[in-house]
Scaffold this motif. Sequence first.
Motif, short mmCIF file in Angstrom:
data_model
loop_
_atom_site.label_atom_id
_atom_site.label_comp_id
_atom_site.label_asym_id
_atom_site.label_seq_id
_atom_site.Cartn_x
_atom_site.Cartn_y
_atom_site.Cartn_z
N GLY A 244 1.22 -7.56 6.04
CA GLY A 244 1.88 -7.40 4.74
C GLY A 244 1.57 -8.53 3.79
N LYS A 245 1.27 -8.17 2.54
CA LYS A 245 1.05 -9.17 1.48
C LYS A 245 2.38 -9.82 1.12
N GLY A 246 2.44 -11.14 1.20
CA GLY A 246 3.69 -11.84 0.90
C GLY A 246 3.52 -12.88 -0.19
N PHE A 249 5.80 -15.19 -5.40
CA PHE A 249 5.78 -14.96 -6.84
C PHE A 249 4.33 -14.95 -7.30
N ASP A 250 3.98 -13.95 -8.10
CA ASP A 250 2.60 -13.84 -8.59
C ASP A 250 2.58 -14.08 -10.10
N SER A 251 2.30 -15.35 -10.45
CA SER A 251 2.19 -15.67 -11.89
C SER A 251 0.80 -15.30 -12.40
N GLY A 267 8.61 -9.35 -6.62
CA GLY A 267 8.46 -8.25 -5.66
C GLY A 267 7.07 -8.16 -5.05
N ASP A 268 6.22 -9.13 -5.37
CA ASP A 268 4.86 -9.10 -4.84
C ASP A 268 4.81 -9.49 -3.35
N LYS A 269 6.00 -9.75 -2.80
CA LYS A 269 6.11 -10.05 -1.37
C LYS A 269 6.59 -8.85 -0.57
N ALA A 328 -6.36 -11.82 -8.76
CA ALA A 328 -6.68 -10.89 -7.67
C ALA A 328 -6.51 -11.65 -6.36
N GLU A 329 -5.26 -12.10 -6.13
CA GLU A 329 -4.97 -13.00 -5.00
C GLU A 329 -4.54 -12.26 -3.74
N GLY A 330 -4.01 -11.04 -3.92
CA GLY A 330 -3.48 -10.32 -2.76
C GLY A 330 -4.55 -10.03 -1.72
N ALA A 353 0.49 -3.54 0.73
CA ALA A 353 0.40 -4.56 -0.31
C ALA A 353 0.66 -3.99 -1.69
N THR A 354 1.40 -4.76 -2.49
CA THR A 354 1.53 -4.47 -3.92
C THR A 354 0.25 -5.02 -4.54
N LEU A 355 -0.83 -4.26 -4.36
CA LEU A 355 -2.14 -4.86 -4.57
C LEU A 355 -2.72 -4.72 -5.97
ZN ZN Z 1 -0.24 -9.97 -6.59
#
Ligand code: ZN
Length: 477
Positions: A244-246, A249-251, A267-269, A328-330, A353-355
Amino acid sequence: MRINHWNNQPVDSAIVLLTEEDSQNLSRLSLPEQLTEIIPSLVARKDFTGKKGSLLRVPMAEGTLYLSGLGKAAKCTVNVVRDALAEGLRSAGKNRAKSAYVPLAHIACEGLDVALGEAAGLCDYVFDKYKTKDEDYTPFALDEIFTDIEGDFARGLVYAECQKFSRNLANEPGCAIYPEILAKKAQAVAEESGLVCEVWDEEKLKAEKMGALLAVGSGSKNPPHLIHLTYKPANPKKKVAFVGKGITFDSGGLDLKPDNFMLTMKGDKTGACNVLAIMKGVAELKPDVEVHGFMTCAENMPSGSAYKPDDIITARNGKTIEINNTDAEGRLVLSDALCVASELKPDVIIDMATLTGACMVALGKWRAGLFSNDDGLAGKLLAVSEGRGESFWRMPLEDEHIAESLKSPYADLVNCGERYGGAIFAALFLKEFVSEGIAWAHMDIAGVDHYDKESGVYAKGMSAFGVRTCLEYVMEA
Ligand code: ZN
Ligand code: BES
Ligand code: MN
């Protein structure tokens, strides 16, 4: 929530689900006496017509009647029933009913027992722990349901508890949850439920050559963590790994997101929270399957130490990646985790993943993308998800043009391609880190991650979409 068999116990609410046809032909239903009088008159006055999504609240001398519409009988699936149940139960519970009678014997659908468990478990969910409760605040009262069907109510209740557990984590803001906290939560779950939990902190990640996860986490004062939970029964018939993508926080990182795109990025976790919830459920439901859960966690922040556009990083399997977009970190945090999962040689890997925003553009906010290198696995997941009311759409994993755009002039791969086909690009990128011979599925849950308003079994906020599908998948494997 308790669910028991109806034996004329006194209740303070009744929730009756009717199709449009039922409402015209009430004689066919066997309802308690008090209800056989009132319902026909409500139908005659057209106060209730059975329309899908309609809910009529009728205060009576003793208790309250709720009529919840199922729409046309021909289109009434168990998923329609689950949502109608959740709406009725939610309204009853909010209106201080402690108990509800829920007849279901008149509904011709498979799987009503599990659906009732799910709706009963999910109907009370709201994320309001940070709101000050004033004098008017009435806590959700419903805690006992009586029904006229037999079945396995416990399974749906466990699915619901797990989904709520994931939502509770995913809804927490970035100031409250960062990678180290997720590791602590995972350790607590492991201790309670007898799972094995191994946490790799920053130092260990360096020793383990987790270059992609480290790069994404490098901009934050909260260092990245990889969390590995294991459930191992005596004679497992299969080995499954969830990843799972955790991103707590995705700034966007140095390629900073604009303000309106940054909202909800706590919610990107969700992928990682879902994996923890699935492992908790597995520990309780005890399937005959060895299950591994990987949560690959980092906070994607801009700073003097952040990874940069043009950087070239090396993932765990030795592949080099040119960074052309830090947002594009996920796919980067997943790449290292997919390598570790592959090393266990599982039969199946499922990542969540919230990809990509691209997947949301393609499929909307109520359907997730499913990518797989294995038709059998994809078919099984689609079938299972359909039963759980979580809808997925299979997306292509073969595309020579998009595959070509993965190539970098300076490294083995770039992490980001052009805007068009963005969800497929991301899936093809992940594929580079899954070992040959492993059946693999990738769930892109970006679109379905956040609900703007409550509806059916969903509350406002993070949905934890995918938990029930994955739990059912391991139970049926
Ligand atoms: Zn993300
Ligand atoms: N976490 C986002 C994807 C996302 C978008 C999730 C909307 C939930 C709702 C992801 O890390 C991201 O930023 N993706 C970029 C990728 C792009 C830079 C190639 C996107 O989708 O814009
Ligand atoms: Mn991003």
